[in-house]
Design an enzyme around this catalytic site. Structure first.
Site, PDB file in Angstrom:
ATOM      1  N   SER A  28       0.807  -1.226   0.000  1.00 41.35           N
ATOM      2  CA  SER A  28       0.000   0.000   0.000  1.00 41.35           C
ATOM      3  C   SER A  28       0.835   1.270   0.000  1.00 41.35           C
ATOM      4  O   SER A  28       0.371   2.293  -0.503  1.00 41.35           O
ATOM      5  CB  SER A  28      -0.907   0.021   1.232  1.00 41.35           C
ATOM      6  OG  SER A  28      -0.117  -0.050   2.416  1.00 41.35           O
ATOM      7  N   GLY A  64      -1.775  -4.255   1.162  1.00 41.14           N
ATOM      8  CA  GLY A  64      -1.902  -5.433   2.025  1.00 41.14           C
ATOM      9  C   GLY A  64      -0.997  -6.593   1.684  1.00 41.14           C
ATOM     10  O   GLY A  64      -1.033  -7.612   2.368  1.00 41.14           O
ATOM     11  N   ASN A  96       4.200  -5.650   5.532  1.00 44.04           N
ATOM     12  CA  ASN A  96       3.223  -6.720   5.825  1.00 44.04           C
ATOM     13  C   ASN A  96       3.873  -8.090   5.999  1.00 44.04           C
ATOM     14  O   ASN A  96       3.179  -9.108   5.989  1.00 44.04           O
ATOM     15  CB  ASN A  96       2.195  -6.792   4.691  1.00 44.04           C
ATOM     16  CG  ASN A  96       1.460  -5.481   4.512  1.00 44.04           C
ATOM     17  OD1 ASN A  96       1.044  -4.866   5.496  1.00 44.04           O
ATOM     18  ND2 ASN A  96       1.316  -5.040   3.276  1.00 44.04           N
ATOM     19  N   ASP A 215      -2.874   7.328   9.974  1.00 44.57           N
ATOM     20  CA  ASP A 215      -2.112   6.356  10.761  1.00 44.57           C
ATOM     21  C   ASP A 215      -0.631   6.671  10.583  1.00 44.57           C
ATOM     22  O   ASP A 215      -0.275   7.707  10.031  1.00 44.57           O
ATOM     23  CB  ASP A 215      -2.468   4.923  10.327  1.00 44.57           C
ATOM     24  CG  ASP A 215      -2.184   4.662   8.849  1.00 44.57           C
ATOM     25  OD1 ASP A 215      -1.261   5.304   8.301  1.00 44.57           O
ATOM     26  OD2 ASP A 215      -2.871   3.829   8.238  1.00 44.57           O
ATOM     27  N   HIS A 218       0.615   5.209   6.177  1.00 46.58           N
ATOM     28  CA  HIS A 218       0.167   5.619   4.845  1.00 46.58           C
ATOM     29  C   HIS A 218       0.252   7.133   4.655  1.00 46.58           C
ATOM     30  O   HIS A 218      -0.271   7.887   5.468  1.00 46.58           O
ATOM     31  CB  HIS A 218      -1.263   5.129   4.611  1.00 46.58           C
ATOM     32  CG  HIS A 218      -1.382   3.642   4.701  1.00 46.58           C
ATOM     33  ND1 HIS A 218      -1.881   2.993   5.807  1.00 46.58           N
ATOM     34  CD2 HIS A 218      -1.026   2.674   3.822  1.00 46.58           C
ATOM     35  CE1 HIS A 218      -1.850   1.688   5.603  1.00 46.58           C
ATOM     36  NE2 HIS A 218      -1.325   1.457   4.415  1.00 46.58           N
TER      37      HIS A 218
END
Ligand SMILES: *[C@@H]1O[C@H](CO)[C@@H](O)[C@H](O)[C@H]1NC(C)=O
Ligand SMILES: *[C@@H]1O[C@H](CO)[C@@H](O)[C@H](O)[C@H]1NC(C)=O
Ligand SMILES: *[C@@H]1O[C@H](CO)[C@@H](O)[C@H](O)[C@H]1NC(C)=O
Length: 258
Positions: A28, A64, A96, A215, A218
């Site tokens: 992402s 993801g 991830n 967050d 990102h």
């Protein structure tokens, strides 16, 4: 015909007919739309790279994903079916790839940097499966890209908006693993983590935090552009032939070599 000669001929034919393309494989932080509906107002840095290059960029990053799930879903295979000799493939994972809890999340990698190290984990149905390390998945992709006559670039993951004493914290283990995978395969390595950290440290914590609307992972479009510029700085300071594809904007991105 000997394989090397046919590869060289394929590269020359490929370049003369098609020109070069830069493909992006990542998560992402690189993908179109960033973290998607889970992180509104964010975008991935891959969307901002094209403005610094004379060659087109095709962003195949998907939110993801890890080195493992990008592999297991056949996304590297799909890329391999698309790339032509002389194309660049920038590979950047890590956000991830960490361990999940007792139940496998489909994207965690086995701990460590050994190519042959594995782990056995259980999925939610109680079935056990063998998983591999981050370098295993990355190296396999790199070797396959090289075999197609394309040019892999391994990039370390981006930092999160995490600070200690006014500096971005040291990178997680996947930064070192990315360099290990590059060392083992001879692929170009860009320490994107370090180049982004350099840019953020110069801007400071308050200005950098404005790039993170929801967050600590990102970025906003403006933040994604800073991250793309930092990648270009890493390219300008390295030996990749992608350096010759920097346009005038790409040649004048801020900051210096590490
Ligand atoms: C991994 O294991 C295979 C099979 O045993 C072996 O041929 C190969 O040399 C090993 N690779 C590394 C990097 O240790
Ligand atoms: C990769 O190789 C470089 C240059 O030899 C070396 O400085 C670096 O420590 C190596 N990194 C890893 C993680 O093996
Ligand atoms: C670039 O290549 C030279 C010569 O091979 C090498 O000494 C140098 O370490 C390389 N620099 C980077 C950033 O990879």
């Amino acid at each position: 015909m000997c394989p090397l000669l046919s590869l060289i001929i394929a590269v020359i034919l490929g370049l003369s007919v098609h020109g070069q393309t830069v493909y992006l494989a990542g998560d992402s932080t690189m993908a179109r739309g960033g973290g998607g509906s889970a992180a509104p107002g964010t975008d991935g840095w891959g969307q901002y790279l094209g403005q610094y290059l004379t060659v087109p960029v095709v962003n195949r990053a998907i939110a993801g994903r890890s080195s493992r799930s990008y592999t297991d879903e056949g996304r590297f295979d799909a890329l391999l079916n698309t790339v032509r000799p002389g194309d660049f493939v920038i590979i950047e994972f890590g956000h991830n790839d960490g361990m999940s809890g007792n139940v496998d999340n489909g994207r965690q990698c086995a701990f460590g940097d050994g190519y042959n190290t594995t782990a056995t984990v259980s999925n939610s149905a109680g079935q056990s499966l063998v998983i591999h390390t981050f370098p295993y998945y990355i190296q396999n992709a790199v070797v396959a890209i090289q075999a197609k006559g394309a040019i892999p670039i391994i990039s370390s993951q981006t930092p999160s908006n995490d600070w200690s004493n006014g500096r971005i914290v040291a990178g997680p283990r996947f930064v070192g693993y990315a360099q290990t995978a590059a060392n083992r395969t001879g692929a170009t390595y860009v320490d994107h983590y370090a180049y982004v950290a350099q840019a953020y440290n110069k801007l400071g914590q308050t200005a950098t935090t404005a790039f993170y609307p929801g967050d600590h992972t990102h970025t906003s479009p403006a933040g994604a552009n800073v991250v793309a510029q930092a990648f270009m700085r890493g390219i300008l300071c390295g030996n990749s032939s992608l350096k010759s594809k920097a346009n005038s904007a790409g040649q004048s991105v801020p900051n210096g070599c590490l």
